[in-house]
Design a protein around this motif. Sequence first.
Motif, PDB file in Angstrom:
ATOM      1  N   LEU A  63      28.314  15.895  27.297  1.00  0.00           N
ATOM      2  CA  LEU A  63      27.792  15.849  28.659  1.00  0.00           C
ATOM      3  C   LEU A  63      26.292  15.596  28.587  1.00  0.00           C
ATOM      4  N   VAL A  64      25.862  14.441  29.035  1.00  0.00           N
ATOM      5  CA  VAL A  64      24.439  14.105  29.065  1.00  0.00           C
ATOM      6  C   VAL A  64      23.820  14.707  30.313  1.00  0.00           C
ATOM      7  N   LEU A  65      22.723  15.438  30.144  1.00  0.00           N
ATOM      8  CA  LEU A  65      22.056  16.125  31.246  1.00  0.00           C
ATOM      9  C   LEU A  65      20.655  15.550  31.416  1.00  0.00           C
ATOM     10  N   LEU A  66      20.359  15.073  32.635  1.00  0.00           N
ATOM     11  CA  LEU A  66      19.095  14.387  32.905  1.00  0.00           C
ATOM     12  C   LEU A  66      18.303  15.114  33.983  1.00  0.00           C
ATOM     13  N   HIS A  67      17.057  15.435  33.669  1.00  0.00           N
ATOM     14  CA  HIS A  67      16.168  16.224  34.523  1.00  0.00           C
ATOM     15  C   HIS A  67      15.575  15.413  35.674  1.00  0.00           C
ATOM     16  N   GLY A  68      14.862  16.106  36.555  1.00  0.00           N
ATOM     17  CA  GLY A  68      14.147  15.458  37.647  1.00  0.00           C
ATOM     18  C   GLY A  68      12.778  14.969  37.219  1.00  0.00           C
ATOM     19  N   GLY A  69      12.088  14.294  38.138  1.00  0.00           N
ATOM     20  CA  GLY A  69      10.797  13.694  37.842  1.00  0.00           C
ATOM     21  C   GLY A  69       9.712  14.701  37.518  1.00  0.00           C
ATOM     22  N   LEU A  70       8.821  14.322  36.584  1.00  0.00           N
ATOM     23  CA  LEU A  70       7.703  15.133  36.109  1.00  0.00           C
ATOM     24  C   LEU A  70       8.177  16.383  35.389  1.00  0.00           C
ATOM     25  N   ALA A  71       9.439  16.394  34.922  1.00  0.00           N
ATOM     26  CA  ALA A  71      10.042  17.608  34.402  1.00  0.00           C
ATOM     27  C   ALA A  71      10.576  17.432  32.996  1.00  0.00           C
ATOM     28  N   ASN A  72      11.319  18.419  32.544  1.00  0.00           N
ATOM     29  CA  ASN A  72      12.092  18.331  31.310  1.00  0.00           C
ATOM     30  C   ASN A  72      13.295  19.249  31.449  1.00  0.00           C
ATOM     31  N   ILE A  73      14.034  19.442  30.384  1.00  0.00           N
ATOM     32  CA  ILE A  73      15.295  20.171  30.459  1.00  0.00           C
ATOM     33  C   ILE A  73      15.121  21.612  30.927  1.00  0.00           C
ATOM     34  N   ASP A  74      13.930  22.192  30.768  1.00  0.00           N
ATOM     35  CA  ASP A  74      13.700  23.580  31.171  1.00  0.00           C
ATOM     36  C   ASP A  74      14.087  23.832  32.622  1.00  0.00           C
ATOM     37  N   MET A  75      14.007  22.795  33.446  1.00  0.00           N
ATOM     38  CA  MET A  75      14.218  22.980  34.873  1.00  0.00           C
ATOM     39  C   MET A  75      15.607  23.507  35.220  1.00  0.00           C
ATOM     40  N   PHE A  76      16.602  23.218  34.364  1.00  0.00           N
ATOM     41  CA  PHE A  76      17.981  23.619  34.657  1.00  0.00           C
ATOM     42  C   PHE A  76      18.248  25.082  34.355  1.00  0.00           C
ATOM     43  N   GLY A  77      17.298  25.753  33.702  1.00  0.00           N
ATOM     44  CA  GLY A  77      17.407  27.188  33.472  1.00  0.00           C
ATOM     45  C   GLY A  77      18.769  27.611  32.950  1.00  0.00           C
ATOM     46  N   PRO A  78      19.442  28.571  33.626  1.00  0.00           N
ATOM     47  CA  PRO A  78      20.703  29.126  33.124  1.00  0.00           C
ATOM     48  C   PRO A  78      21.849  28.130  33.102  1.00  0.00           C
ATOM     49  N   ASN A  79      21.714  26.996  33.799  1.00  0.00           N
ATOM     50  CA  ASN A  79      22.805  26.021  33.820  1.00  0.00           C
ATOM     51  C   ASN A  79      23.047  25.383  32.458  1.00  0.00           C
ATOM     52  N   VAL A  80      22.017  25.311  31.608  1.00  0.00           N
ATOM     53  CA  VAL A  80      22.204  24.723  30.288  1.00  0.00           C
ATOM     54  C   VAL A  80      23.186  25.566  29.482  1.00  0.00           C
ATOM     55  N   ALA A  81      22.951  26.875  29.424  1.00  0.00           N
ATOM     56  CA  ALA A  81      23.859  27.769  28.697  1.00  0.00           C
ATOM     57  C   ALA A  81      25.238  27.781  29.333  1.00  0.00           C
ATOM     58  N   LEU A  82      25.279  27.749  30.656  1.00  0.00           N
ATOM     59  CA  LEU A  82      26.554  27.759  31.370  1.00  0.00           C
ATOM     60  C   LEU A  82      27.383  26.521  31.021  1.00  0.00           C
ATOM     61  N   LEU A  83      26.766  25.361  31.077  1.00  0.00           N
ATOM     62  CA  LEU A  83      27.471  24.118  30.775  1.00  0.00           C
ATOM     63  C   LEU A  83      27.847  24.036  29.298  1.00  0.00           C
ATOM     64  N   ALA A  84      26.995  24.612  28.429  1.00  0.00           N
ATOM     65  CA  ALA A  84      27.224  24.536  26.987  1.00  0.00           C
ATOM     66  C   ALA A  84      28.336  25.464  26.510  1.00  0.00           C
ATOM     67  N   GLU A  85      28.843  26.326  27.397  1.00  0.00           N
ATOM     68  CA  GLU A  85      29.940  27.211  26.995  1.00  0.00           C
ATOM     69  C   GLU A  85      31.197  26.415  26.650  1.00  0.00           C
ATOM     70  N   GLY A  86      31.381  25.258  27.283  1.00  0.00           N
ATOM     71  CA  GLY A  86      32.589  24.489  27.034  1.00  0.00           C
ATOM     72  C   GLY A  86      32.349  23.015  26.799  1.00  0.00           C
ATOM     73  N   HIS A  87      31.056  22.615  26.754  1.00  0.00           N
ATOM     74  CA  HIS A  87      30.731  21.205  26.578  1.00  0.00           C
ATOM     75  C   HIS A  87      29.556  21.063  25.608  1.00  0.00           C
ATOM     76  N   GLN A  88      29.475  19.909  24.987  1.00  0.00           N
ATOM     77  CA  GLN A  88      28.340  19.589  24.139  1.00  0.00           C
ATOM     78  C   GLN A  88      27.283  18.936  25.025  1.00  0.00           C
ATOM     79  N   VAL A  89      26.307  19.721  25.427  1.00  0.00           N
ATOM     80  CA  VAL A  89      25.279  19.253  26.354  1.00  0.00           C
ATOM     81  C   VAL A  89      24.199  18.496  25.590  1.00  0.00           C
ATOM     82  N   ILE A  90      23.968  17.261  25.987  1.00  0.00           N
ATOM     83  CA  ILE A  90      22.939  16.428  25.366  1.00  0.00           C
ATOM     84  C   ILE A  90      21.830  16.240  26.396  1.00  0.00           C
ATOM     85  N   ALA A  91      20.783  17.008  26.246  1.00  0.00           N
ATOM     86  CA  ALA A  91      19.651  16.936  27.175  1.00  0.00           C
ATOM     87  C   ALA A  91      18.686  15.863  26.700  1.00  0.00           C
TER      88      ALA A  91
END
Length: 303
Positions: A63-91
């Motif tokens: 699962l490729v995860l793409l952030h908003g403008g002027l940002a980076n992956i930090d913006m998704f906060g707890p959603n990264v761990a949540l999504l990574a429970e069952g998917h290979q998250v590629i930020a």
Amino acid sequence: MLRRTFLSLTAALAPLMALPALAQQSDQAAQGATMLPAPSKSGYAPVNGVEVYYAIYGEGDPLVLLHGGLANIDMFGPNVALLAEGHQVIAIDLQGHGHTLPFDRPMSYEAMADDVAGVIQYLGFEKADLMGYSLGAGTALRVAIQHPGLVDKLIVVSAPYAWAGWHDYNQQGMRSMTPDMAEGMKGTPLYESYAAVAPDVNNFPVLIEKVTAMMMNDYDWSAEVKQIKAPTLLMFADWDAVRTSHVASFFELLGGGLQDALWDGSGMNANRLAIIPNATHYTIFADTRPGEAAIAFLDAPAQ
């Protein structure tokens, strides 16, 4: 006076921002980075003559995860761990954002979509799911248009398919940014998030300049959206920076809601629409409800 000016500015720029601009949301945003799990792998992918940063979390289908403008992956906060429970998250940090340098080229959705496609191929995946927010969602949408064979399922969070889909206030804010605003943003969660990971913090004004130039271009991808074959989930806040009428139009372009689904749901196609209540464009990305909705969509059997 300075603080009031900054809050007014950042509210206008919020469709591009990864961290909440309003003062009452700053604590939540600052905690975002601490919620990230440790990546199992990270590095730079050499694609299109540039190097794009990626970090991988969890195991499972990609699962490729793409952030908003002027940002980076930090913006998704707890959603990264949540999504990574069952998917290979590629930020992925898009051009000029986070760990990735601005590059000596104009910024565009099309070019960044090619970068994302290149990273997917570099990592050896035949296909991947894509989920993006705001600027990242526009990029994910372009990946589905330009590289349809690489996209399994698509999730678009808080982004229009045309420039006209933004509210006037947000259009004006995105087009009023100038590089000299970078100095006044120092000390904010947005700037600190960038400074914590950027190879050269002096590139922040360059990022602002490139994003602003990109926002000067009108676009309308309605004809191309109609051709998307990947099952797509559109997700918006009930009080979003994207016009409500545009959200309905977006779903209809994908064939959604054009008729009654019937008692057995046989009138539905593979596309879905989710409206997150009591949310805004500035809070939706750190809210775990979008992550939960994304998981349900990604894990649902193919229709």
